[in-house]
Design a protein around this motif. Sequence first.
Motif, short mmCIF file in Angstrom:
data_model
loop_
_atom_site.label_atom_id
_atom_site.label_comp_id
_atom_site.label_asym_id
_atom_site.label_seq_id
_atom_site.Cartn_x
_atom_site.Cartn_y
_atom_site.Cartn_z
N ALA A 265 -0.46 3.88 2.48
CA ALA A 265 -0.04 3.72 3.87
C ALA A 265 1.35 4.30 4.09
N ILE A 266 2.25 4.08 3.13
CA ILE A 266 3.60 4.62 3.25
C ILE A 266 3.57 6.15 3.23
N ASP A 267 2.77 6.72 2.32
CA ASP A 267 2.67 8.18 2.23
C ASP A 267 2.09 8.77 3.51
N SER A 268 1.06 8.11 4.07
CA SER A 268 0.45 8.61 5.31
C SER A 268 1.42 8.51 6.48
N PHE A 269 2.24 7.48 6.47
CA PHE A 269 3.23 7.32 7.54
C PHE A 269 4.19 8.51 7.57
N HIS A 270 4.71 8.88 6.40
CA HIS A 270 5.65 9.99 6.34
C HIS A 270 4.93 11.34 6.54
N LYS A 271 3.69 11.42 6.08
CA LYS A 271 2.95 12.67 6.21
C LYS A 271 2.62 12.98 7.67
N SER A 272 2.37 11.95 8.46
CA SER A 272 1.98 12.14 9.86
C SER A 272 3.17 12.00 10.80
N LYS A 273 4.37 11.91 10.27
CA LYS A 273 5.54 11.64 11.10
C LYS A 273 5.82 12.75 12.09
N LEU B 261 8.78 2.86 22.35
CA LEU B 261 9.67 1.71 22.28
C LEU B 261 11.03 2.05 21.66
N SER B 262 11.22 3.31 21.27
CA SER B 262 12.49 3.75 20.66
C SER B 262 12.83 2.88 19.45
N LEU B 263 11.87 2.71 18.56
CA LEU B 263 12.05 1.85 17.39
C LEU B 263 12.63 2.64 16.22
N LYS B 264 13.40 1.96 15.38
CA LYS B 264 13.85 2.49 14.10
C LYS B 264 13.04 1.76 13.02
N VAL B 265 12.12 2.47 12.41
CA VAL B 265 11.15 1.85 11.51
C VAL B 265 11.38 2.33 10.08
N LYS B 266 11.33 1.38 9.15
CA LYS B 266 11.45 1.68 7.73
C LYS B 266 10.34 0.94 6.99
N LEU B 267 9.58 1.67 6.17
CA LEU B 267 8.51 1.08 5.36
C LEU B 267 8.96 1.00 3.91
N LEU B 268 8.81 -0.18 3.32
CA LEU B 268 9.21 -0.41 1.94
C LEU B 268 8.04 -0.94 1.14
N LYS B 269 7.97 -0.51 -0.11
CA LYS B 269 6.88 -0.93 -1.01
C LYS B 269 7.22 -2.26 -1.66
N VAL B 270 6.24 -3.16 -1.65
CA VAL B 270 6.37 -4.43 -2.34
C VAL B 270 5.18 -4.58 -3.28
N LYS B 271 5.42 -5.13 -4.43
CA LYS B 271 4.37 -5.26 -5.44
C LYS B 271 3.37 -6.32 -5.01
N ALA B 272 2.09 -6.00 -5.11
CA ALA B 272 1.04 -6.94 -4.71
C ALA B 272 0.96 -8.10 -5.70
N HIS B 273 0.68 -9.29 -5.15
CA HIS B 273 0.48 -10.50 -5.97
C HIS B 273 1.63 -10.72 -6.94
N SER C 20 0.84 -1.20 0.00
CA SER C 20 0.00 0.00 0.00
C SER C 20 0.87 1.25 0.00
N GLN C 21 0.94 1.93 -1.14
CA GLN C 21 1.68 3.18 -1.21
C GLN C 21 1.00 4.26 -0.40
#
Length: 253
Positions: A193-201, A230-242, A190-191
């Motif tokens: 979701a990735i965009d919203s993650f960075h937008k709301s960061k 939790l002091s996490l280092k989080v990275k979101l990556l796009k993967v092609k569906a199906h 889900s692109q």
Amino acid sequence: MRPTCIIQVKHKDLILIEALPKKKKEELYPRPNIPINNFQLLKYSHPNYRLTAFNDHLIQQGYNSTVNFRPINPPVHDNLNVPNPLRNTDLIKKLFDDIAISEDLQGIAVTLAPFNDLEFFTDGSYDSTNSQAGFFMGYGWTTSNLSNCNITYNGSLKFFPSSTKAETMAILTALVVCPEFGIITIYTDSQAAIDSFHKSKNLHTISPRRFNKINNNILWSSIHFIIQSLSLKVKLLKVKAHSGNQFNDIADI
């Protein structure tokens, strides 16, 4: 009606506004100006009252969980330096009031506590034609870098359905079971979701008006609260569906 703008002004009198549909226009008549001196200015911001109203709606609707999950054959790790999972327990209890869901997530958090580097594949879906009430939105995730046995988790959502909301919930439930100071990589198709993650960061720099325009803002604020706690280092990556990826197919199922 969904409010798009909130205005707070100090005024000696309360101003009454009557809003009617356009078809009622011919029925409008001038009404006398009636001053009202007793009124209370909003104490909290609009998102606070919006969250309170939504929680009240859930209670009145008799919200109940549909998740029934227990980890089977949990993975093991030779590392004896296990971080304290109590911080996860406190977070889970704050965010999930359903006992069954809370216990499931706490059990997974204990299982994943020895692993500092975790990879997740998440997925969410929305099917309005589903015949089972309460199962219109489904979400799931699986770990992908554990050698012995990967952990999977899934659940369903009600109210305000969308596929992006389901994907967001999958990310939230994956992060809340991560160990403290963990390095987390999340693969999602889900692109949005990735965009919203960075937008709301950077929530502290966003005005309440702009924050309300972010879809599923309550879930995203909870996600960033989890990352900070939790002091996490989080990275979101796009993967092609199906695309034939084994773990992405598991999350999709």
